[in-house]
Scaffold this motif. Sequence first.
Motif, PDB file in Angstrom:
ATOM      1  N   UNK A  41       0.828  -1.204   0.000  1.00 30.14           N
ATOM      2  CA  UNK A  41       0.000   0.000   0.000  1.00 30.14           C
ATOM      3  C   UNK A  41       0.864   1.256   0.000  1.00 30.14           C
ATOM      4  N   UNK A  42       1.921   1.250   0.794  1.00 30.00           N
ATOM      5  CA  UNK A  42       2.793   2.416   0.882  1.00 30.00           C
ATOM      6  C   UNK A  42       3.562   2.660  -0.407  1.00 30.00           C
ATOM      7  N   UNK A  43       3.681   1.642  -1.238  1.00 30.24           N
ATOM      8  CA  UNK A  43       4.395   1.780  -2.504  1.00 30.24           C
ATOM      9  C   UNK A  43       3.483   2.190  -3.654  1.00 30.24           C
ATOM     10  N   UNK A  44       2.176   2.198  -3.423  1.00 30.33           N
ATOM     11  CA  UNK A  44       1.235   2.553  -4.488  1.00 30.33           C
ATOM     12  C   UNK A  44       1.263   4.058  -4.758  1.00 30.33           C
ATOM     13  N   UNK A  45       1.078   4.477  -6.003  1.00 27.97           N
ATOM     14  CA  UNK A  45       0.998   5.915  -6.307  1.00 27.97           C
ATOM     15  C   UNK A  45      -0.188   6.548  -5.583  1.00 27.97           C
ATOM     16  N   UNK A  46      -0.010   7.785  -5.130  1.00 27.11           N
ATOM     17  CA  UNK A  46      -1.072   8.461  -4.390  1.00 27.11           C
ATOM     18  C   UNK A  46      -2.312   8.669  -5.255  1.00 27.11           C
ATOM     19  N   UNK A  47      -2.106   8.857  -6.558  1.00 34.72           N
ATOM     20  CA  UNK A  47      -3.255   9.038  -7.450  1.00 34.72           C
ATOM     21  C   UNK A  47      -4.142   7.791  -7.461  1.00 34.72           C
ATOM     22  N   UNK A  48      -3.504   6.617  -7.513  1.00 33.66           N
ATOM     23  CA  UNK A  48      -4.268   5.375  -7.477  1.00 33.66           C
ATOM     24  C   UNK A  48      -5.008   5.206  -6.171  1.00 33.66           C
ATOM     25  N   UNK A  49      -4.345   5.556  -5.061  1.00 36.06           N
ATOM     26  CA  UNK A  49      -4.995   5.496  -3.757  1.00 36.06           C
ATOM     27  C   UNK A  49      -6.189   6.442  -3.695  1.00 36.06           C
ATOM     28  N   UNK A  50      -6.024   7.620  -4.299  1.00 41.52           N
ATOM     29  CA  UNK A  50      -7.104   8.594  -4.286  1.00 41.52           C
ATOM     30  C   UNK A  50      -8.341   8.107  -5.019  1.00 41.52           C
ATOM     31  N   UNK A  51      -8.162   7.546  -6.207  1.00 46.44           N
ATOM     32  CA  UNK A  51      -9.307   7.035  -6.954  1.00 46.44           C
ATOM     33  C   UNK A  51      -9.964   5.858  -6.232  1.00 46.44           C
ATOM     34  N   UNK A  52      -9.138   5.006  -5.635  1.00 44.95           N
ATOM     35  CA  UNK A  52      -9.676   3.882  -4.869  1.00 44.95           C
ATOM     36  C   UNK A  52     -10.428   4.385  -3.638  1.00 44.95           C
ATOM     37  N   UNK A 131      -3.861  11.033   4.506  1.00 39.69           N
ATOM     38  CA  UNK A 131      -4.458  12.269   4.022  1.00 39.69           C
ATOM     39  C   UNK A 131      -5.207  12.083   2.716  1.00 39.69           C
ATOM     40  N   UNK A 132      -4.588  11.387   1.776  1.00 44.93           N
ATOM     41  CA  UNK A 132      -5.211  11.180   0.469  1.00 44.93           C
ATOM     42  C   UNK A 132      -6.459  10.322   0.585  1.00 44.93           C
ATOM     43  N   UNK A 133      -6.369   9.221   1.329  1.00 52.70           N
ATOM     44  CA  UNK A 133      -7.502   8.307   1.438  1.00 52.70           C
ATOM     45  C   UNK A 133      -8.655   8.954   2.197  1.00 52.70           C
ATOM     46  N   UNK A 134      -8.365   9.660   3.290  1.00 51.45           N
ATOM     47  CA  UNK A 134      -9.433  10.312   4.051  1.00 51.45           C
ATOM     48  C   UNK A 134     -10.140  11.359   3.195  1.00 51.45           C
ATOM     49  N   UNK A 135      -9.362  12.194   2.500  1.00 51.45           N
ATOM     50  CA  UNK A 135      -9.972  13.215   1.653  1.00 51.45           C
ATOM     51  C   UNK A 135     -10.817  12.581   0.550  1.00 51.45           C
ATOM     52  N   UNK A 136     -10.281  11.553  -0.097  1.00 53.71           N
ATOM     53  CA  UNK A 136     -11.023  10.901  -1.185  1.00 53.71           C
ATOM     54  C   UNK A 136     -12.285  10.227  -0.659  1.00 53.71           C
ATOM     55  N   UNK A 137     -12.186   9.560   0.489  1.00 51.06           N
ATOM     56  CA  UNK A 137     -13.371   8.950   1.097  1.00 51.06           C
ATOM     57  C   UNK A 137     -14.450   9.998   1.373  1.00 51.06           C
ATOM     58  N   UNK A 138     -14.041  11.146   1.940  1.00 53.71           N
ATOM     59  CA  UNK A 138     -15.007  12.186   2.286  1.00 53.71           C
ATOM     60  C   UNK A 138     -15.639  12.814   1.057  1.00 53.71           C
ATOM     61  N   UNK A 139     -14.872  12.966  -0.014  1.00 55.71           N
ATOM     62  CA  UNK A 139     -15.446  13.474  -1.264  1.00 55.71           C
ATOM     63  C   UNK A 139     -16.509  12.495  -1.776  1.00 55.71           C
ATOM     64  N   UNK A 140     -16.197  11.199  -1.705  1.00 59.03           N
ATOM     65  CA  UNK A 140     -17.148  10.191  -2.160  1.00 59.03           C
ATOM     66  C   UNK A 140     -18.441  10.195  -1.362  1.00 59.03           C
ATOM     67  N   UNK A 141     -18.326  10.231  -0.023  1.00 58.92           N
ATOM     68  CA  UNK A 141     -19.550  10.210   0.797  1.00 58.92           C
ATOM     69  C   UNK A 141     -20.332  11.511   0.630  1.00 58.92           C
ATOM     70  N   UNK A 142     -19.620  12.635   0.425  1.00 56.30           N
ATOM     71  CA  UNK A 142     -20.315  13.906   0.223  1.00 56.30           C
ATOM     72  C   UNK A 142     -21.120  13.884  -1.068  1.00 56.30           C
ATOM     73  N   UNK A 143     -20.551  13.319  -2.131  1.00 59.98           N
ATOM     74  CA  UNK A 143     -21.275  13.214  -3.403  1.00 59.98           C
ATOM     75  C   UNK A 143     -22.522  12.347  -3.223  1.00 59.98           C
ATOM     76  N   UNK A 144     -22.367  11.228  -2.530  1.00 60.80           N
ATOM     77  CA  UNK A 144     -23.497  10.314  -2.334  1.00 60.80           C
ATOM     78  C   UNK A 144     -24.585  10.988  -1.501  1.00 60.80           C
ATOM     79  N   UNK A 145     -24.194  11.642  -0.394  1.00 61.73           N
ATOM     80  CA  UNK A 145     -25.169  12.300   0.470  1.00 61.73           C
ATOM     81  C   UNK A 145     -25.866  13.446  -0.257  1.00 61.73           C
TER      82      UNK A 145
END
Length: 283
Positions: A41-52, A131-145
């Motif tokens: 996980x730590x070796x994955x690109x941040x962009x990939x983590x963000x989309x996931x 930071x990336x995963x939390x922000x991306x998760x919150x963007x996703x839940x905000x869109x859904x809500x």
Amino acid sequence: MAQSDQGKNQLDSNEKRDARRREAPSAAVVYEAIRAEAESELERPLAGLGWSGLAAGLSMGFSLLAQALLHSYTPEASWTPIISSFGYSIGFLFVILGRQQLFTENTLTPVLEVLRVRRWPVVRGTLALWGVVLLANMVGVAIFAMALAGFDVLDPKIDAALKTLAGREYGHPFGTMFVRAIFAGWLVALMLWLMPFAESARVGVIILVTYVIGLAHFPHIIAGSVAALYAVFTGSEGIVAFFANFFAPTLLGNMVGGIMMVAAVNYAQVAYSTHGDAAASDD
């Protein structure tokens, strides 16, 4: 006669291998499986983590949707939450089985690598991942809500259930939310600790653990944010109340539960066992 009985009780090499396969894995084996996952996980690109992470945030929205559907179509009674809480597991099933990045999942696995290596680059990588995963998760839940609140996705009966569920995310003092969130983070991290060797029981483990979180109303920073933000978008709560009364105590509690109660404790268990084995071998 005794020698004959002893020979009958001896196992051949194939039987011994079968016996070893049926043994429960040791804590060290479970730890190594999770640590190896953290390293990747730590070796994955941040962009990939963000989309996931964005996909995970969107998927978690179905936990609220499923709860609302079950709440609406179940007769109003004291046992209604026993049924509707099963819907809470839906989003977690989508996220975990789909290998999407969920913030509370990443409070466990990278910490094990941080504790093992104890170097700044690993700490920095973990903080960036969080930071990336939390922000991306919150963007996703905000869109859904926002979609649930702004469009006629469901009929009015289910909208009423959504408002009821959203209201449950508020109304507790900061300290109470923090302590309750510790249990949510603890349970999610324990679930992930069980996953590497759950095999065919993976679905059952996910449903059982997340069902307990939903039934007990332990706040989860991603799953709970869907309902909490739904209340914001419908005007029932303000954005300040969201951050002060839900987001801050829940985030802190989930991290304490995931990091301290599981990652650090299980690391100490394995480290102590390893040192003990080394000392024994030296003797």
